[in-house]
Motif scaffolding. Structure first.
Motif, mmCIF file in Angstrom:
data_model
loop_
_atom_site.group_PDB
_atom_site.id
_atom_site.type_symbol
_atom_site.label_atom_id
_atom_site.label_comp_id
_atom_site.label_asym_id
_atom_site.label_seq_id
_atom_site.Cartn_x
_atom_site.Cartn_y
_atom_site.Cartn_z
ATOM 1 N N GLN A 109 38.134 23.414 45.763
ATOM 2 C CA GLN A 109 37.517 24.762 45.115
ATOM 3 C C GLN A 109 36.157 24.959 45.521
ATOM 4 O O GLN A 109 35.828 25.953 46.029
ATOM 5 C CB GLN A 109 37.594 24.391 43.782
ATOM 6 C CG GLN A 109 38.348 25.142 42.865
ATOM 7 C CD GLN A 109 38.500 24.954 41.584
ATOM 8 O OE1 GLN A 109 37.773 23.935 41.097
ATOM 9 N NE2 GLN A 109 39.023 26.008 40.632
ATOM 10 N N GLN A 110 35.338 23.726 45.428
ATOM 11 C CA GLN A 110 33.938 23.947 45.643
ATOM 12 C C GLN A 110 34.035 24.400 47.253
ATOM 13 O O GLN A 110 33.105 25.201 47.804
ATOM 14 C CB GLN A 110 33.278 22.719 45.490
ATOM 15 C CG GLN A 110 32.892 22.334 44.548
ATOM 16 C CD GLN A 110 32.463 20.881 44.395
ATOM 17 O OE1 GLN A 110 32.652 20.036 45.135
ATOM 18 N NE2 GLN A 110 31.203 20.736 43.742
ATOM 19 N N PHE A 111 34.758 23.703 48.076
ATOM 20 C CA PHE A 111 34.728 23.981 49.762
ATOM 21 C C PHE A 111 34.942 25.462 49.919
ATOM 22 O O PHE A 111 34.338 26.277 50.682
ATOM 23 C CB PHE A 111 35.729 23.248 50.168
ATOM 24 C CG PHE A 111 35.669 23.254 51.992
ATOM 25 C CD1 PHE A 111 34.453 22.759 52.432
ATOM 26 C CD2 PHE A 111 36.326 23.880 52.435
ATOM 27 C CE1 PHE A 111 34.290 22.980 53.904
ATOM 28 C CE2 PHE A 111 36.685 24.177 53.965
ATOM 29 C CZ PHE A 111 35.542 23.834 54.837
ATOM 30 N N ASN A 112 35.912 25.887 49.112
ATOM 31 C CA ASN A 112 36.463 27.565 49.274
ATOM 32 C C ASN A 112 35.213 28.412 48.896
ATOM 33 O O ASN A 112 35.053 29.575 49.681
ATOM 34 C CB ASN A 112 37.546 27.867 48.640
ATOM 35 C CG ASN A 112 38.859 27.188 49.181
ATOM 36 O OD1 ASN A 112 38.814 26.701 50.751
ATOM 37 N ND2 ASN A 112 40.054 26.889 48.481
ATOM 38 N N GLN A 113 34.536 27.924 47.936
ATOM 39 C CA GLN A 113 33.389 28.641 47.619
ATOM 40 C C GLN A 113 32.307 28.797 48.574
ATOM 41 O O GLN A 113 31.493 30.045 48.632
ATOM 42 C CB GLN A 113 32.888 28.068 46.319
ATOM 43 C CG GLN A 113 31.874 29.046 45.596
ATOM 44 C CD GLN A 113 31.529 28.349 44.151
ATOM 45 O OE1 GLN A 113 32.112 27.398 43.832
ATOM 46 N NE2 GLN A 113 30.550 28.896 43.557
#
Ligand code: GLA
Length: 386
Positions: free
Chosen positions: A249-253
Motif C-alpha cells: 500500500q505504502q509503495f503504491n502511494q
C-alpha cells in the motif's frame, strides 16, 4: 572408489570426521534476502562432503575430488587467495572467518567432494562453506553456534570470494530440516520450520543448463537499484531502512517518485515479500490453487520487472505449466540461467520429467537435467571410527 579410500590414498592417513552440507532451492522469496525481507527455501538431497583430519604443523592441505586438484597454505601466515585454484577460496574464506573471530584453526588435511551441480544456482558454494565450517568447528572444538557459522560462511563469500550475496543460501544449508521448508526473516534471522506436505506435493527441479557469466555484476547492480529506491522513498517514509519496511500500500502511494527502472525493481521486491507471507499461509492450508498463483506471480515479476530470468527459464516454466498435476512453477535462485522449480501433485513428478526431457531439448537444443528432492537436513558432522 569410496571417499575414505581416496582420503587415505591422498594423505596417507585416516580422516577422523565426515561433514556434510546441502544445496538448496528457494520455493519463494527471490532477491528479497538482501532487502532484509522474507525467503522460503528448502535444503535438497544434494550435498557437499568434507573429510578431515587434524595436523600439528599448521599446514592446511585441501584436495578437491571434483577438480582433482590441490591447494595448500599455512595457518601461521595470513591466509592468501589462491588465484589458480579458485575453488579453494571458499574454504580459505571459512578459515579466515574463524581467524577473524579469534579462532585460529590447527592445521588440517581436508578432502572436499560434492554432488550439488556447480553453477546451476543450487548453492554449491554455500554448501562448501557450511560443510567446511562445521568440520572445522568439530576439528578444533570451537564453541560457536550453528547460526554464527552461517554468518561466518556468508562473510567468507562476501569478503573473501567477493560475491555480495545475502544470507539465504548459507542459512538454509546450515539450518534446514528434513521434511520442512524454512520461513526466514532475513533481518532478525527469526525463522519457522514449516512442514512441507510431502504426501501431497513434490518439488521438481529443472536445470536449464544455461550459465550466465554476468550473474555477479548484474546481481550487485540489482542490489544498488534497490538501495537507490530506499533512499528516494525515505523522503516520504523516513523510518524505512530497507524495502522490507515498505508495505504494498505504502509503495503504491509513493512509487511515482521513483525512476522507472528503479520502480520496477522495487515493485518486485515489495510484492515478493508479501507473496512469501501469503505462500506460508497457503502451504499450511495446502491450498494448491493459491500456491500456484503466487509461484507464477513471482516468476512474472522476476521476468518482467526484476529482469533476472532468461528465455530458457521462461520456457521451462511454460512447459511445466502445460503438464497435468503441476501446481505452479518459477525460476529459483539468482537467475540469468540455472534452475526453475515446479511444485507438483504427488505422483506427477515423472510425468513432468518426461515432458521436460522431450520438449526442452526440442526447442533449445540443450539437454536439461531434472532432479526430484525432498526437503533435507542442514549441515552436520559424523565422527568416523578410527
Ligand atoms: C543468490 C544469493 C542469495 C539470494 C538469491 C536471490 O542465490 O546467494 O543470497 O539473494 O541469489 O534470491
Amino acid at each position: 572408489m569410496k571417499l575414505i579410500e581416496t582420503f587415505q590414498n591422498t594423505f596417507n592417513r585416516d580422516p577422523i570426521l565426515k561433514a556434510k552440507a546441502p544445496g538448496r532451492v528457494n520455493l519463494i522469496g527471490e532477491h528479497t534476502d538482501y532487502n532484509d525481507g522474507f525467503v522460503m527455501p528448502i535444503a535438497i538431497q544434494y550435498v557437499v562432503t568434507v573429510l578431515a583430519a587434524p595436523r600439528d604443523d599448521g599446514h592446511v592441505n585441501l584436495y578437491s575430488v571434483d577438480f582433482d586438484a590441490h591447494s595448500t597454505f599455512n595457518m601461521d601466515n595470513e591466509i592468501p587467495h589462491d588465484e589458480t585454484q579458485t575453488w579453494s577460496n571458499y574454504e580459505r574464506g571459512v578459515f579466515a572467518g574463524f581467524l577473524k573471530r579469534g579462532m585460529k584453526s590447527i592445521g588440517a588435511d581436508l578432502l572436499i567432494q560434492g554432488n550439488v551441480p556447480i553453477g546451476a544456482g543450487l548453492s554449491s558454494s554455500a554448501a562448501i562453506e557450511m560443510a567446511t565450517s562445521v568440520a572445522l568447528r568439530t576439528l578444533n572444538n570451537f564453541d560457536i553456534s550453528q547460526v554464527e557459522l552461517v554468518k561466518l560462511s556468508q562473510e567468507a563469500e562476501n569478503q573473501f570470494v567477493g560475491m555480495n550475496c545475502g544470507i539465504m543460501d548459507q542459512f538454509i544449508s546450515g539450518m534446514g530440516q528434513a521434511g520442512k521448508s524454512l520461513f526466514l526473516d532475513c533481518r532478525s534471522l527469526e525463522f519457522e520450520l514449516v512442514p512441507f506436505p510431502s504426501d501431497d506435493f513434490s518439488v521438481v527441479i529443472m536445470n536449464t543448463k544455461v550459465k550466465r557469466e554476468l550473474t555477479g555484476t548484474e546481481y550487485n547492480e540489482r542490489r544498488s537499484q534497490c538501495e537507490e529506491g530506499v533512499r528516494i522513498l525515505q523522503k516520504n517514509l523516513p523510518d524505512i531502512r530497507a524495502l522490507r519496511d515498505v508495505s504494498v500500500q505504502q509503495f503504491n502511494q509513493y512509487k511515482d517518485e521513483l525512476p522507472e527502472l528503479v520502480c520496477n525493481r522495487c515493485t518486485h521486491v515489495v510484492r515478493e515479500n508479501d507473496r512469501v507471507e501469503q505462500f506460508v499461509r497457503a502451504l499450511k492450508a495446502k491450498n494448491s490453487a493459491r500456491m500456484g498463483e503466487l509461484l507464477l506471480a513471482s516468476h512474472s515479476d522476476l521476468r518482467d520487472l526484476y529482469e533476472v530470468s532468461c528465455k530458457e527459464l521462461d520456457l521451462m516454466v511454460e512447459i511445466a505449466m502445460g503438464v497435468e498435476g503441476v501446481i505452479g512453477a518459477r525460476m529459483t535462485g539468482a537467475g540469468f540461467g540455472g534452475c526453475a522449480i515446479a511444485v507438483v501433485q504427488k505422483g506427477r513428478e515423472k510425468a513432468l520429467e518426461d515432458v521436460i526431457m522431450v520438449q526442452y531439448p526440442a526447442k533449445t537444443g540443450i539437454q536439461p537435467e531434472v532432479y526430484i528432492s525432498a526437503p533435507s537436513d542442514g549441515a552436520g558432522v559424523k565422527m568416523l571410527n578410527q
